[in-house]
Motif scaffolding. Sequence first.
Motif, short mmCIF file in Angstrom:
data_model
loop_
_atom_site.label_atom_id
_atom_site.label_comp_id
_atom_site.label_asym_id
_atom_site.label_seq_id
_atom_site.Cartn_x
_atom_site.Cartn_y
_atom_site.Cartn_z
N GLU A 104 14.37 11.63 4.07
CA GLU A 104 13.76 12.45 5.11
C GLU A 104 12.48 11.81 5.61
OE1 GLU A 104 15.26 15.03 6.39
OE2 GLU A 104 16.90 14.81 4.97
N GLU A 105 12.12 12.13 6.85
CA GLU A 105 10.93 11.57 7.48
C GLU A 105 9.66 12.08 6.78
OE1 GLU A 105 8.89 11.44 11.93
OE2 GLU A 105 10.81 12.42 11.58
N SER A 106 8.71 11.19 6.58
CA SER A 106 7.44 11.55 5.97
C SER A 106 6.39 11.82 7.05
CB SER A 106 6.95 10.41 5.06
OG SER A 106 5.61 10.62 4.68
N ARG A 107 5.59 12.85 6.86
CA ARG A 107 4.52 13.15 7.82
C ARG A 107 3.18 13.25 7.08
NH1 ARG A 107 6.52 14.23 12.68
NH2 ARG A 107 8.68 14.91 12.91
N ASP A 108 2.99 12.41 6.09
CA ASP A 108 1.77 12.43 5.30
C ASP A 108 0.59 11.95 6.15
OD1 ASP A 108 0.62 12.76 2.56
OD2 ASP A 108 0.03 10.68 2.96
N LEU A 109 -0.53 12.65 6.06
CA LEU A 109 -1.66 12.37 6.95
C LEU A 109 -2.40 11.08 6.60
CD1 LEU A 109 -3.13 15.97 7.36
CD2 LEU A 109 -1.66 14.71 8.94
N ASP A 110 -2.38 10.66 5.34
CA ASP A 110 -3.15 9.46 5.00
C ASP A 110 -2.45 8.17 5.39
OD1 ASP A 110 -1.19 9.00 3.12
OD2 ASP A 110 -2.43 9.48 1.39
N GLY A 111 -1.21 8.28 5.89
CA GLY A 111 -0.50 7.10 6.39
C GLY A 111 0.05 6.20 5.32
N ARG A 112 -0.12 6.55 4.06
CA ARG A 112 0.35 5.68 2.99
C ARG A 112 1.71 6.10 2.45
NH1 ARG A 112 -4.14 4.58 -1.40
NH2 ARG A 112 -2.51 3.12 -2.02
N ARG A 113 2.01 7.38 2.54
CA ARG A 113 3.33 7.83 2.10
C ARG A 113 4.38 7.34 3.08
NH1 ARG A 113 3.55 13.74 -0.71
NH2 ARG A 113 2.07 13.31 -2.38
N MET A 114 5.46 6.86 2.53
CA MET A 114 6.49 6.24 3.37
C MET A 114 7.86 6.73 2.94
SD MET A 114 7.19 2.13 3.77
CE MET A 114 5.57 1.75 4.41
N SER A 115 8.65 7.16 3.91
CA SER A 115 10.01 7.60 3.59
C SER A 115 10.84 6.41 3.11
CB SER A 115 10.68 8.23 4.82
OG SER A 115 10.95 7.23 5.79
N ARG A 116 11.88 6.71 2.37
CA ARG A 116 12.77 5.65 1.90
C ARG A 116 13.38 4.89 3.07
NH1 ARG A 116 13.18 2.44 -2.17
NH2 ARG A 116 12.50 4.21 -3.44
N ASN A 117 13.69 5.59 4.15
CA ASN A 117 14.25 4.92 5.33
C ASN A 117 13.27 3.91 5.91
OD1 ASN A 117 16.57 6.42 5.16
ND2 ASN A 117 16.01 7.87 6.77
N GLU A 171 0.81 -1.22 0.00
CA GLU A 171 0.00 0.00 0.00
C GLU A 171 0.84 1.27 0.00
OE1 GLU A 171 -2.38 -0.44 3.47
OE2 GLU A 171 -3.66 -2.03 2.62
N ALA A 172 2.15 1.15 0.22
CA ALA A 172 2.99 2.33 0.43
C ALA A 172 3.26 3.08 -0.87
CB ALA A 172 4.31 1.92 1.07
N CYS A 173 3.30 4.38 -0.73
CA CYS A 173 3.81 5.27 -1.79
C CYS A 173 5.15 5.79 -1.28
CB CYS A 173 2.83 6.41 -2.03
SG CYS A 173 3.43 7.65 -3.20
N VAL A 174 6.23 5.27 -1.83
CA VAL A 174 7.57 5.54 -1.28
C VAL A 174 8.10 6.87 -1.80
CG1 VAL A 174 9.92 4.67 -1.02
CG2 VAL A 174 7.99 3.07 -1.17
N LEU A 175 8.51 7.71 -0.88
CA LEU A 175 9.13 8.98 -1.22
C LEU A 175 10.61 8.76 -1.51
CD1 LEU A 175 7.56 11.19 1.61
CD2 LEU A 175 6.73 10.88 -0.73
N GLU A 176 11.09 9.28 -2.61
CA GLU A 176 12.50 9.10 -2.96
C GLU A 176 13.36 10.07 -2.17
OE1 GLU A 176 13.82 6.68 -4.63
OE2 GLU A 176 11.80 5.87 -4.86
N SER A 177 13.27 9.94 -0.86
CA SER A 177 14.03 10.78 0.05
C SER A 177 14.24 10.03 1.32
CB SER A 177 13.27 12.08 0.32
OG SER A 177 13.85 12.79 1.40
#
Length: 503
Positions: free
Chosen positions: A456-469, A448-454
């Motif tokens: 850095e920590e993700s603070r997306d409210l829908d809970g699906r965005r995920m930092s690369r770490n 379900e994750a949408c991985v950010l190419e970073s």
Amino acid sequence: MLWKFSEVLLVVPLDLAITPMRVLQDPLLGPECQKMFEQGQVDDRFLMILFLTLERLRINSSWKPYLDMLPTRFGNPLWFSDDDILELKGTNLYHATELQKKKLLSLYHDKVEVLVTKLLILDGDSESKVSFEHFLWANSVFWSRALNIPLPHSFVFPQSQDDTGECTSTSESPETAPVNSNEEKEIQAQPAPSVGSGDTIWVEGLVPGIDFCNHDLKPVATWEVDGIGSVSRVPFSMYLLSVAQRPIPKKEISISYGNKGNEELLYLYGFVIDNNPDDYLMVHYPVEAIPSIPFSDSKGQLLEAQNAQLRCLLPKSVLNHGFFPRTTSVIRESDEKETVRSCNFSWSGKRKMPTYMNKLVFPEDFMTGLRTIAMQEEEIYKVSAMLEELVESRQGEQPSETEVRMAVWEACGDSGALQLLVDLLNSKMMKLEENSGTEEQDARLLEEACVLESHEESRDLDGRRMSRNKWSSVVYRRGQKQLTRLLLKEAEHALHLALSSDH
């Protein structure tokens, strides 16, 4: 543009490499490092990390063009935020990262901070300020980019080419370097190429240009050292050689860092490979628990006499040889299992070799350790009696390692060791799941994750965005849970067979 088979893709003179020799020859840093090195206060790895720390801060550094091309942040756990590091809780990397960060902080305050500040002032720079992050950056640059380089003796010691004495490098060769480590790293390595006449000395170092190659399970190129210029036409150089079997379209040049599991890849390089075929699980019996077990002194002596191991690395590939093989594909030669059981016959004739032995995926050295830890009182007395009888029959000659192993196996069999192994694996699974849930929950997170190419920590409210770490952490821990589950299944089946054979 197409690459030709076995084409030389890049040549870098080794004079450009950052090695311990270069650091010791540096006019500014060399004298200070020479003192510390001769007093045994530092090793060659620290010298290069110190060099990178200083050169990044020097205003007029000749290394600035190269250093400016390097990442400023890394994806290894030492750079994780407080929230991201919690994703590793329950894994080996969580504890290893805590210990390593404390160690680096201590090293920075004890040696690096004052020395780098002093050297910057000597260099005419009283404004630049060194910080722990500079040192952490240099540490990450070294561990993620260094190679174990087979250098010709004449290159390392140009003034002593006729010296035929032995020369010792503090580096480990690929043949002796550990396959993994949570505290230390197996430097990127490959079989030694021909480097010309004379002795070869393995030296760790950074080779600008070569170190920009990423890792791939199917690499495009391999690196080699040319001591006489026969291939690259540049004596004392390192070159990239295409390994393509046929001409291929232009693409990123990748190399292999070796057969490394995600634990090592994440800890040292800051990335993971989903469904990594080289993944492994480290299983161990805690040494600190030995003093509290019954008959700890006797068991400790037996462990030493047998040269038994209380930890082992279990690569995913061993499952191909177990009770429940996961693949029918052709097994790589490097994956071939060597079955070694020194106790291959029974002194009394009562204990038969188990029919499951060739399917047991757990190393005999580790099984020997668990067998000894699990011994009951009457089994210890039986082993002692057998060994005393052997010593008396040979006029005091002490039993060999193999003979002690044979006696322990004769007295114990495998059921006690396998029960202990099942307990250890169950405990490991509980620890892995305690903080992050099950393997299935991790798999759902990744789907379900949408991985950010970073990083850095993700603070997306829908809970699906995920930092690369976080993504890397979930991939790693899911692999650990998967391997624990599969190896637990192997151990439980072996235990069932062992108990059946005892009756």
